[in-house]
Each structure stands twice: as C-alpha cells, then as structure tokens.
Design a protein around this motif. Structure first.
Motif, PDB file in Angstrom:
ATOM      1  N   VAL A  89      42.467  38.385  64.637  1.00  0.00           N
ATOM      2  CA  VAL A  89      43.199  39.358  65.456  1.00  0.00           C
ATOM      3  C   VAL A  89      42.565  39.452  66.840  1.00  0.00           C
ATOM      4  O   VAL A  89      43.247  39.383  67.868  1.00  0.00           O
ATOM      5  N   ARG A  90      41.252  39.599  66.869  1.00  0.00           N
ATOM      6  CA  ARG A  90      40.552  39.744  68.151  1.00  0.00           C
ATOM      7  C   ARG A  90      40.760  38.514  69.041  1.00  0.00           C
ATOM      8  O   ARG A  90      41.017  38.638  70.245  1.00  0.00           O
ATOM      9  N   GLN A  91      40.641  37.341  68.446  1.00  0.00           N
ATOM     10  CA  GLN A  91      40.738  36.117  69.238  1.00  0.00           C
ATOM     11  C   GLN A  91      42.166  35.863  69.728  1.00  0.00           C
ATOM     12  O   GLN A  91      42.366  35.368  70.839  1.00  0.00           O
ATOM     13  N   HIS A  92      43.156  36.206  68.906  1.00  0.00           N
ATOM     14  CA  HIS A  92      44.540  36.031  69.354  1.00  0.00           C
ATOM     15  C   HIS A  92      44.904  37.060  70.433  1.00  0.00           C
ATOM     16  O   HIS A  92      45.675  36.756  71.349  1.00  0.00           O
ATOM     17  N   LEU A  93      44.347  38.258  70.325  1.00  0.00           N
ATOM     18  CA  LEU A  93      44.546  39.241  71.395  1.00  0.00           C
ATOM     19  C   LEU A  93      43.905  38.744  72.693  1.00  0.00           C
ATOM     20  O   LEU A  93      44.441  38.956  73.786  1.00  0.00           O
ATOM     21  N   ALA A  94      42.767  38.079  72.557  1.00  0.00           N
ATOM     22  CA  ALA A  94      42.099  37.523  73.740  1.00  0.00           C
ATOM     23  C   ALA A  94      42.963  36.441  74.386  1.00  0.00           C
ATOM     24  O   ALA A  94      43.028  36.339  75.619  1.00  0.00           O
ATOM     25  N   ILE A 128      41.746  28.825  72.201  1.00  0.00           N
ATOM     26  CA  ILE A 128      42.794  28.475  71.235  1.00  0.00           C
ATOM     27  C   ILE A 128      42.170  27.939  69.951  1.00  0.00           C
ATOM     28  O   ILE A 128      42.551  28.323  68.840  1.00  0.00           O
ATOM     29  N   ASP A 129      41.196  27.056  70.100  1.00  0.00           N
ATOM     30  CA  ASP A 129      40.520  26.473  68.934  1.00  0.00           C
ATOM     31  C   ASP A 129      39.800  27.545  68.122  1.00  0.00           C
ATOM     32  O   ASP A 129      39.820  27.524  66.885  1.00  0.00           O
ATOM     33  N   LEU A 130      39.169  28.499  68.817  1.00  0.00           N
ATOM     34  CA  LEU A 130      38.427  29.552  68.128  1.00  0.00           C
ATOM     35  C   LEU A 130      39.370  30.453  67.339  1.00  0.00           C
ATOM     36  O   LEU A 130      39.087  30.816  66.190  1.00  0.00           O
ATOM     37  N   ALA A 131      40.502  30.801  67.942  1.00  0.00           N
ATOM     38  CA  ALA A 131      41.482  31.642  67.250  1.00  0.00           C
ATOM     39  C   ALA A 131      42.014  30.939  66.007  1.00  0.00           C
ATOM     40  O   ALA A 131      42.132  31.539  64.929  1.00  0.00           O
ATOM     41  N   ALA A 132      42.317  29.654  66.155  1.00  0.00           N
ATOM     42  CA  ALA A 132      42.822  28.874  65.017  1.00  0.00           C
ATOM     43  C   ALA A 132      41.765  28.759  63.923  1.00  0.00           C
ATOM     44  O   ALA A 132      42.077  28.835  62.726  1.00  0.00           O
ATOM     45  N   LEU A 182      46.145  36.359  74.485  1.00  0.00           N
ATOM     46  CA  LEU A 182      47.226  37.036  75.204  1.00  0.00           C
ATOM     47  C   LEU A 182      46.718  37.758  76.450  1.00  0.00           C
ATOM     48  O   LEU A 182      47.286  37.613  77.538  1.00  0.00           O
ATOM     49  N   ASN A 183      45.652  38.520  76.276  1.00  0.00           N
ATOM     50  CA  ASN A 183      45.224  39.439  77.329  1.00  0.00           C
ATOM     51  C   ASN A 183      44.260  38.833  78.345  1.00  0.00           C
ATOM     52  O   ASN A 183      44.268  39.220  79.514  1.00  0.00           O
ATOM     53  N   GLU A 184      43.433  37.905  77.887  1.00  0.00           N
ATOM     54  CA  GLU A 184      42.420  37.347  78.783  1.00  0.00           C
ATOM     55  C   GLU A 184      42.808  35.977  79.342  1.00  0.00           C
ATOM     56  O   GLU A 184      42.423  35.629  80.456  1.00  0.00           O
ATOM     57  N   HIS A 185      43.561  35.223  78.555  1.00  0.00           N
ATOM     58  CA  HIS A 185      43.907  33.864  78.984  1.00  0.00           C
ATOM     59  C   HIS A 185      45.391  33.705  79.324  1.00  0.00           C
ATOM     60  O   HIS A 185      45.826  32.617  79.692  1.00  0.00           O
ATOM     61  N   SER A 215      52.766  32.421  74.370  1.00  0.00           N
ATOM     62  CA  SER A 215      53.813  31.682  73.672  1.00  0.00           C
ATOM     63  C   SER A 215      54.227  32.395  72.390  1.00  0.00           C
ATOM     64  O   SER A 215      53.482  33.212  71.836  1.00  0.00           O
ATOM     65  N   SER A 216      55.415  32.078  71.916  1.00  0.00           N
ATOM     66  CA  SER A 216      55.905  32.661  70.666  1.00  0.00           C
ATOM     67  C   SER A 216      54.987  32.299  69.507  1.00  0.00           C
ATOM     68  O   SER A 216      54.770  33.108  68.599  1.00  0.00           O
ATOM     69  N   GLU A 217      54.447  31.087  69.540  1.00  0.00           N
ATOM     70  CA  GLU A 217      53.567  30.640  68.463  1.00  0.00           C
ATOM     71  C   GLU A 217      52.298  31.492  68.384  1.00  0.00           C
ATOM     72  O   GLU A 217      51.868  31.888  67.290  1.00  0.00           O
ATOM     73  N   VAL A 218      51.710  31.777  69.532  1.00  0.00           N
ATOM     74  CA  VAL A 218      50.498  32.603  69.558  1.00  0.00           C
ATOM     75  C   VAL A 218      50.805  34.012  69.069  1.00  0.00           C
ATOM     76  O   VAL A 218      50.050  34.600  68.284  1.00  0.00           O
ATOM     77  N   ASN A 219      51.928  34.562  69.502  1.00  0.00           N
ATOM     78  CA  ASN A 219      52.318  35.902  69.064  1.00  0.00           C
ATOM     79  C   ASN A 219      52.603  35.941  67.566  1.00  0.00           C
ATOM     80  O   ASN A 219      52.275  36.921  66.887  1.00  0.00           O
ATOM     81  N   PHE A 220      53.199  34.877  67.053  1.00  0.00           N
ATOM     82  CA  PHE A 220      53.479  34.831  65.615  1.00  0.00           C
ATOM     83  C   PHE A 220      52.178  34.749  64.817  1.00  0.00           C
ATOM     84  O   PHE A 220      52.023  35.422  63.788  1.00  0.00           O
ATOM     85  N   ASP A 221      51.235  33.945  65.297  1.00  0.00           N
ATOM     86  CA  ASP A 221      49.939  33.854  64.621  1.00  0.00           C
ATOM     87  C   ASP A 221      49.203  35.192  64.675  1.00  0.00           C
ATOM     88  O   ASP A 221      48.498  35.564  63.725  1.00  0.00           O
ATOM     89  N   LEU A 222      49.365  35.917  65.775  1.00  0.00           N
ATOM     90  CA  LEU A 222      48.767  37.248  65.871  1.00  0.00           C
ATOM     91  C   LEU A 222      49.400  38.180  64.839  1.00  0.00           C
ATOM     92  O   LEU A 222      48.698  38.945  64.162  1.00  0.00           O
TER      93      LEU A 222
END
Length: 215
Positions: free
Chosen positions: A42-47, A26-30, A49-52, A56-63
């Motif tokens: 993009v890569r980190q937010h996809l991770a 989460i910290d790395l994506a932010a 969703l897909n790996e961890h 949440s809506s917040e993560v999807n919105f940031d993506l």
C-alpha cells in the motif's frame, strides 16, 4: 553551438536519474505485493501515485488490491469504484468484479449482483465475473426473504480489519509498557487508513503518556 550541446548533455543524467528512480519504485511496489507484504505494498503504490506521478489504471488497480488484501476494505471499494470507469475494459471490469466481492462479504448482495453485472457489461469475456453473477443470482433467488432481512444495516463506518489488527498490536505493546512503540504503530497505520481514527482517543492517550515519560 558547443555551449548548447554541452547544456543538453548535462541535462541527460538528471533525466536518467528520474527514470531510474521511477523504475526502482515500480519494482519495489511489485516486490512487496508479490511477497504478500500488503501494508508495505500500500505504501509503495501510494508513493508511485503521489511522489512519482505514476497514475496508470494498472497502478491504481494494484493499489486497490493491496488495500483489499491489507484489510482496508473501504479504501479498496473507493478505488474500485473509481476504476470502474477506467478506459481499459479489462481494468474496469476487474475493478467492478472485485467491488462485488467486497460487497458480497458485507452481505450487500443486491449491490454485489449489480457490481458483477457491471463487470460483465464492461467486459463480456470476464468469466470470473460471469461465474460470480450467476452463482449469486441463483442463491438470491432461493434466499430472497432471508436477504431482505440481512440487508438492513445502519451504514455506520467501522474500523477496517487492518485498523483492528493494528489496534491489537498496539494493545500488546501497551501491556509491555512500550507506549512509544504503540503510538508509532497507530500513527503509521493512520497515515494510510483513515478508519484508524476510530481509535483516536486511544491514540491521544498514548501521546499524553509519551509526553509524561519524556518530561
């Protein structure tokens, strides 16, 4: 009793490790988003969703924002449309507003106006959406005839700005006879943006050249 207690204690570190990994992700994506490194964001937010399995809506919105700022407009619009039905009013409203912004840039003004209206329905306190709606509504009222002409398009999917940027980068590498590096650029881009497949023939040629060089 002691065996049960021991087993419980042995399981705790594994749980801590997973939580720690998620927090680090989460910290790395932010961090990537904050530094405007949108491709990595993009890569980190996809991770996330897909790996961890952080969905949440917040993560999807940031993506979606990362997609948009990385030039992947079609991916951003798809994600914003999904989020327009989010249970949190502020997320749903912001997503609809951002979708309207993208539609406006494509000169799909009526669709953009509808998106801004949806944003206001989701959250009447969204002043950005209200401003966008009122501004576009006034402009359309004065330029309706012109917009009817401009709204005629063939709906053909084109490579995103990100895809075009990656193709230009690969072209520069080809000019330097760095075919493997060029293939790597296109292959990695294709992992996160399906519109890169617009250059499938170019990618195939790079692959063929690399095979020849390796033999």
């Amino acid at each position: 009793m002691n065996k049960i207690l021991l087993a419980t204690l042995l399981l705790i570190p594994s749980s801590w490790s997973k939580i720690s990994e998620k927090n680090a992700a989460i910290d790395l994506a932010a961090e990537k988003y904050a530094k405007a490194e949108y491709e990595e964001s993009v890569r980190q937010h996809l991770a996330l969703l897909n790996e961890h399995d952080i969905t949440s809506s917040e993560v999807n919105f940031d993506l979606a924002l990362s997609y948009q700022l990385n030039g992947q407009e079609e991916d951003a619009k798809k994600k914003y449309l999904e989020l327009s039905g989010a249970p949190k009013a502020n997320i749903a409203s912001s997503a609809s507003n951002q979708n309207g912004v993208l539609l406006g840039r494509e000169k799909k003004y009526e669709e953009a106006l509808t998106a801004f209206k949806t944003a206001l329905i989701k959250d009447p306190t969204n002043e950005i959406a209200r401003y966008n709606y009122e501004l576009l509504a006034r402009w359309l009222d004065k330029n309706q005839d012109q917009q009817e002409q401009e709204n005629q398009d063939d709906n053909k999917q084109e490579p995103s700005n990100y895809a075009k940027r990656m193709k230009a980068e690969a072209d520069k590498l080809v000019e330097q006879f760095k075919f493997k590096e060029a293939l790597d650029v296109m292959s990695k881009a294709l992992e996160i943006d399906e519109t890169v497949s617009h250059y499938q023939e170019f990618i195939k040629n790079l692959g063929d050249i690399n095979e020849i060089n390796e033999n």
